[in-house]
Scaffold this motif. Structure first.
Motif, PDB file in Angstrom:
ATOM      1  N   GLY A  63       1.062  -1.223  -0.055  1.00  0.00           N
ATOM      2  CA  GLY A  63       0.068   0.083  -0.071  1.00  0.00           C
ATOM      3  C   GLY A  63       0.973   1.291   0.010  1.00  0.00           C
ATOM      4  N   PHE A  64       0.361   2.208  -0.715  1.00  0.00           N
ATOM      5  CA  PHE A  64       1.567   3.532  -0.690  1.00  0.00           C
ATOM      6  C   PHE A  64       0.665   4.578  -1.401  1.00  0.00           C
ATOM      7  N   LYS A  65       1.235   5.803  -1.007  1.00  0.00           N
ATOM      8  CA  LYS A  65       0.378   7.123  -1.573  1.00  0.00           C
ATOM      9  C   LYS A  65       1.532   8.040  -1.881  1.00  0.00           C
ATOM     10  N   PRO A  66       1.339   8.971  -2.730  1.00  0.00           N
ATOM     11  CA  PRO A  66       2.173  10.109  -3.116  1.00  0.00           C
ATOM     12  C   PRO A  66       1.744  11.220  -2.117  1.00  0.00           C
ATOM     13  N   MET A  67       2.758  11.705  -1.645  1.00  0.00           N
ATOM     14  CA  MET A  67       3.019  12.887  -0.794  1.00  0.00           C
ATOM     15  C   MET A  67       3.713  13.961  -1.008  1.00  0.00           C
ATOM     16  N   ILE A  68       3.637  15.084  -0.355  1.00  0.00           N
ATOM     17  CA  ILE A  68       4.545  16.340  -0.506  1.00  0.00           C
ATOM     18  C   ILE A  68       4.880  16.938   0.660  1.00  0.00           C
ATOM     19  N   PHE A  75       7.386  12.947  -2.860  1.00  0.00           N
ATOM     20  CA  PHE A  75       7.696  11.561  -2.760  1.00  0.00           C
ATOM     21  C   PHE A  75       6.598  10.552  -2.680  1.00  0.00           C
ATOM     22  N   VAL A  76       7.049   9.501  -2.672  1.00  0.00           N
ATOM     23  CA  VAL A  76       5.740   8.281  -2.436  1.00  0.00           C
ATOM     24  C   VAL A  76       6.318   7.774  -1.036  1.00  0.00           C
ATOM     25  N   TRP A  77       5.236   7.488  -0.222  1.00  0.00           N
ATOM     26  CA  TRP A  77       5.301   6.981   0.951  1.00  0.00           C
ATOM     27  C   TRP A  77       4.490   5.547   1.007  1.00  0.00           C
ATOM     28  N   VAL A  78       5.409   4.285   1.170  1.00  0.00           N
ATOM     29  CA  VAL A  78       4.929   3.006   1.351  1.00  0.00           C
ATOM     30  C   VAL A  78       4.323   2.573   2.815  1.00  0.00           C
TER      31      VAL A  78
END
Length: 145
Positions: A63-68, A75-78
């Motif tokens: 599961g991951f999501k793009p973040m700023i 970046f992408v957070w896993v």
């Protein structure tokens, strides 16, 4: 012939099929809470959940999501990465992380980050030695009453 495929989990039935694997990492979750959290995260937080399947059997989930943020920029957070305990060390985690790395590059994100529980020393070795991640910080948490 390679029977491994990566599929994004979107339907309720697909998400539920991944729960037994995710439960191995997120032991505190029951099926209902898991489903509620995944659906809310997908809707509000651009969370994506994918499974690595061998035929119809799910063997690993990410599961991951793009973040700023100001620290990492784009970046992408896993959020979650787990391989069935009966199938670990078979390259599943690497396949899913490689997929996320490619997704991040294709979508103009500059890095991928994750946290890992202090007790998960085998996972730390995997991230640092196999996947070439740098250990850059500790994550701190306070549970609010």
């Amino acid at each position: 012939m390679d029977t491994l495929i990566i599929k994004e989990l979107e339907s309720t039935s697909a998400l539920l099929a991944a729960f037994p694997i995710m439960k191995q990492l997120r032991t505190h979750l029951d099926e209902t809470t898991y489903l509620e959290l995944v659906k809310e995260a997908k809707e509000k937080d651009s969370y994506r959940i994918l499974a690595l399947q061998d035929g119809n059997e799910i063997i690993s989930v990410i599961g991951f999501k793009p973040m700023i943020t100001l620290y990492y920029g784009r970046f992408v957070w896993v959020c979650d990465l787990v391989t069935d305990q009966n199938r670990s060390s078979g390259g599943s985690g690497q396949k899913l992380l490689d997929y996320v790395h490619d997704w991040a590059k294709e979508n103009s994100y500059t890095s991928v980050a994750l946290s890992s529980g202090l007790q998960r020393e085998d996972a730390h070795r995997f991230y640092e030695e196999k996947m070439e991640y740098d250990r850059v910080s500790y994550v701190f948490r306070k549970v609010l009453d």
